[in-house]
Design a protein around this motif. Structure first.
Motif, PDB file in Angstrom:
ATOM      1  N   VAL A 143       8.605   7.698  -6.629  1.00  0.00           N
ATOM      2  CA  VAL A 143       7.680   8.098  -7.766  1.00  0.00           C
ATOM      3  C   VAL A 143       6.232   8.591  -6.850  1.00  0.00           C
ATOM      4  O   VAL A 143       5.914   7.941  -5.669  1.00  0.00           O
ATOM      5  CB  VAL A 143       7.231   7.341  -8.580  1.00  0.00           C
ATOM      6  N   PRO A 144       5.401   9.452  -7.425  1.00  0.00           N
ATOM      7  CA  PRO A 144       4.253   9.637  -6.704  1.00  0.00           C
ATOM      8  C   PRO A 144       3.479   8.319  -6.601  1.00  0.00           C
ATOM      9  O   PRO A 144       3.515   7.681  -7.393  1.00  0.00           O
ATOM     10  CB  PRO A 144       3.483  10.635  -7.681  1.00  0.00           C
ATOM     11  N   THR A 154       2.551   7.825   3.408  1.00  0.00           N
ATOM     12  CA  THR A 154       2.242   6.654   4.411  1.00  0.00           C
ATOM     13  C   THR A 154       3.431   6.106   5.054  1.00  0.00           C
ATOM     14  O   THR A 154       3.359   5.942   6.358  1.00  0.00           O
ATOM     15  CB  THR A 154       1.544   5.602   3.420  1.00  0.00           C
ATOM     16  N   ARG A 200      -2.969  13.822   4.338  1.00  0.00           N
ATOM     17  CA  ARG A 200      -1.764  13.194   4.665  1.00  0.00           C
ATOM     18  C   ARG A 200      -1.240  13.343   5.876  1.00  0.00           C
ATOM     19  O   ARG A 200      -1.274  14.391   6.702  1.00  0.00           O
ATOM     20  CB  ARG A 200      -0.842  13.615   3.436  1.00  0.00           C
ATOM     21  N   GLU A 251      11.365  15.290   2.084  1.00  0.00           N
ATOM     22  CA  GLU A 251      10.605  14.457   1.095  1.00  0.00           C
ATOM     23  C   GLU A 251      10.729  15.259  -0.157  1.00  0.00           C
ATOM     24  O   GLU A 251      10.762  16.244  -0.035  1.00  0.00           O
ATOM     25  CB  GLU A 251       9.208  14.440   1.573  1.00  0.00           C
ATOM     26  N   LYS A 254       4.839  -1.474   0.059  1.00  0.00           N
ATOM     27  CA  LYS A 254       3.625  -2.059   0.017  1.00  0.00           C
ATOM     28  C   LYS A 254       4.054  -3.782  -0.213  1.00  0.00           C
ATOM     29  O   LYS A 254       3.462  -4.673  -1.085  1.00  0.00           O
ATOM     30  CB  LYS A 254       3.050  -1.856  -1.270  1.00  0.00           C
ATOM     31  N   ASP A 280       2.786  -6.302   1.325  1.00  0.00           N
ATOM     32  CA  ASP A 280       1.834  -6.763   2.319  1.00  0.00           C
ATOM     33  C   ASP A 280       0.885  -7.523   1.244  1.00  0.00           C
ATOM     34  O   ASP A 280       0.999  -7.356  -0.317  1.00  0.00           O
ATOM     35  CB  ASP A 280       1.124  -5.721   2.954  1.00  0.00           C
TER      36      ASP A 280
HETATM   37  P1  GDP Z   1       2.935   9.215  -2.220  1.00  0.00           P
HETATM   38  O1  GDP Z   1       2.276   9.737  -3.288  1.00  0.00           O
HETATM   39  O2  GDP Z   1       4.424   8.475  -2.531  1.00  0.00           O
HETATM   40  O3  GDP Z   1       3.193  10.107  -1.073  1.00  0.00           O
HETATM   41  O4  GDP Z   1       2.053   7.784  -1.802  1.00  0.00           O
HETATM   42  P2  GDP Z   1       1.062   7.907  -0.675  1.00  0.00           P
HETATM   43  O5  GDP Z   1       1.579   7.621   0.852  1.00  0.00           O
HETATM   44  O6  GDP Z   1      -0.181   9.033  -0.757  1.00  0.00           O
HETATM   45  O7  GDP Z   1       0.385   6.518  -0.881  1.00  0.00           O
HETATM   46  C1  GDP Z   1      -0.311   6.185  -2.061  1.00  0.00           C
HETATM   47  C2  GDP Z   1      -1.363   4.904  -2.003  1.00  0.00           C
HETATM   48  O8  GDP Z   1      -0.552   3.744  -1.756  1.00  0.00           O
HETATM   49  C3  GDP Z   1      -2.304   5.194  -1.040  1.00  0.00           C
HETATM   50  O9  GDP Z   1      -3.721   4.693  -1.429  1.00  0.00           O
HETATM   51  C4  GDP Z   1      -1.601   4.465   0.082  1.00  0.00           C
HETATM   52  O10 GDP Z   1      -2.686   4.089   0.952  1.00  0.00           O
HETATM   53  C5  GDP Z   1      -0.991   3.140  -0.467  1.00  0.00           C
HETATM   54  N1  GDP Z   1      -0.243   2.561   0.300  1.00  0.00           N
HETATM   55  C6  GDP Z   1       0.876   3.330   0.788  1.00  0.00           C
HETATM   56  N2  GDP Z   1       1.699   2.732   1.413  1.00  0.00           N
HETATM   57  C7  GDP Z   1       1.021   1.314   1.296  1.00  0.00           C
HETATM   58  C8  GDP Z   1       1.550  -0.106   1.682  1.00  0.00           C
HETATM   59  O11 GDP Z   1       2.448  -0.183   2.450  1.00  0.00           O
HETATM   60  N3  GDP Z   1       0.797  -1.220   1.380  1.00  0.00           N
HETATM   61  C9  GDP Z   1      -0.190  -0.862   0.752  1.00  0.00           C
HETATM   62  N4  GDP Z   1      -1.024  -2.013   0.386  1.00  0.00           N
HETATM   63  N5  GDP Z   1      -0.826   0.384   0.171  1.00  0.00           N
HETATM   64  C10 GDP Z   1      -0.004   1.570   0.463  1.00  0.00           C
END
Ligand code: GDP
Length: 366
Positions: A96-97, A103, A141, A187, A235, A237
């Protein structure tokens, strides 16, 4: 002032006696001319195989073009690249978004390019209108990957029918593989039909999830979980680590209740942090284990063959449908039968059969 205006037709005639130099720098002009020159199909193919990313991008633009002359060239390029394609691991990535896809792609991507792999990142997002229909269009991104010499990022073809976007992405995969990219990421956003489409064009399907999912969990349909070859809980962490570990056990149990996969592979659940990059290496090891497992039992090749056959049949279906509905006579008849059905003069089934008979008889007599 008035006098001047009378004779004043064009600025070029003010000083007719001065001869202008044809070009400031004749060499520059030559180069410009060369740049604009139209490449032949063979030149395109040669450059792509050499790994020329500019020409690769141009060829992808031809694939994405709706102009028939572009399509004509694109199809010839694809045909000539096909023998050089196929030697890669194709990985679908969904979630999901906000789950952290970009990342994660950056983290895993950097891990791969640091090991000497060449990675192409493509996307399928037919629904999105943002950034001209591209989920990878946002320049912020994947900043690290975007400047990595071993990575090639191509945004989703702009919005269109899912079938159309999927075809373009499949063809783009062929060109990327011919250009030497040995790992392909596709993706997609974890909502709607596009997962099934991506699943149908990749070797491995990775689902990213969150620990404290709640709503997010419900956003992922059971069918998508069933397609996953691995679930990575992202996430994992900071304060979230405990929850992620717990969720890992829960998802692993949930997967045991699903029917066995066709390949015999038992999907693995892992935790990772795209942020700290903990567990990213482990996800890659799971993918390698899967590739080994499915190459050993032949499923890897069989799946690709099935995918290719399915694409052929889907293309036939699509074309038949398009030709049928764009036939002028059929369009007229449909309007007529719609009325007849409303007035109970004919059943829907009989009308459908008559339409098909008319179409194929007309074609037969052409
Ligand atoms: P997408 O919409 O699925 O592509 O998600 P993004 O990669 O844009 O990430 C969405 C948000 O989650 C961003 O603010 C990232 O910094 C944060 N984020 C992504 N991966 C991690 C992670 O492993 N740990 C934490 N704490 N935040 C993360």
């Amino acid at each position: 002032m008035d006098e001047i205006t009378e004779d004043f037709q064009s600025a070029l005639q003010v000083q007719p006696g001065i001869e202008q130099p044809s070009v400031v720098n004749p060499h520059l002009d030559k180069n410009l001319h060369k740049k604009r020159a139209v490449l032949s199909v063979d030149e395109y193919v040669e450059e792509i195989i050499q790994g020329n990313r500019i020409i690769l991008s141009k060829a992808i633009t031809l694939i994405e073009s709706s102009l028939s002359e572009h399509q004509h060239i694109a199809q010839q390029i694809i045909a000539k690249c096909l023998p050089k394609a196929g030697d890669s691991i194709r990985i679908g990535i969904t979630g999901v978004p906000g789950v952290g896809k970009s990342t994660f792609i950056e983290a895993l991507g950097k891990h791969l390019t640091s090991k000497g792999h060449k990675l192409a990142v493509l996307a399928i997002d037919p629904s999105s209108e943002r950034s001209k229909g591209s989920i990878l269009g946002d320049k912020t991104r994947m900043e690290e990957l975007a400047t990595d010499a071993n990575a090639f990022i191509r945004p989703s073809p702009s919005a269109g029918s899912l079938g159309g976007v999927a075809r373009k992405t499949r063809e783009t995969i062929v060109l990327c593989e011919a250009a030497g990219f040995d790992i392909i990421f596709v993706e997609t956003v974890g909502v709607g039909q596009s997962e099934t489409t991506v699943h149908g064009m990749v070797d491995f399907f990775l689902l990213l999830m969150l620990a404290n999912a709640g709503d997010e969990l419900q956003g992922i349909k059971r069918g998508i979980m069933e397609m996953a070859d691995t679930i990575a809980i992202n996430k994992a962490d900071g304060d979230n680590l405990k929850m992620a570990t717990l969720a890992k056990a829960q998802y692993q149990n949930a997967l045991h209740l699903f029917p066995p996969t066709e390949s015999g592979w038992i999907p693995e659940v892992s935790t990772c942090s795209a942020y700290t990059r903990d567990g990213i290496k482990n996800v890659w090891e799971i993918i390698l284990k899967f590739v080994d497992f499915t190459k050993n039992n032949n499923f890897f090749d069989i799946k690709r063959q099935h995918q290719a056959t399915k694409i052929m049949l889907e293309t036939v279906n699509e074309n038949l449908k398009n030709r049928f509905y764009s036939d002028k006579n059929i369009q007229k008849q449909i309007t007529k039968y719609q009325q007849d059905i409303l007035e109970n003069k004919i059943s829907s089934y009989v009308a459908a059969q008559l339409l098909l008979d008319t179409y194929f008889n007309d074609k037969f007599n052409e």
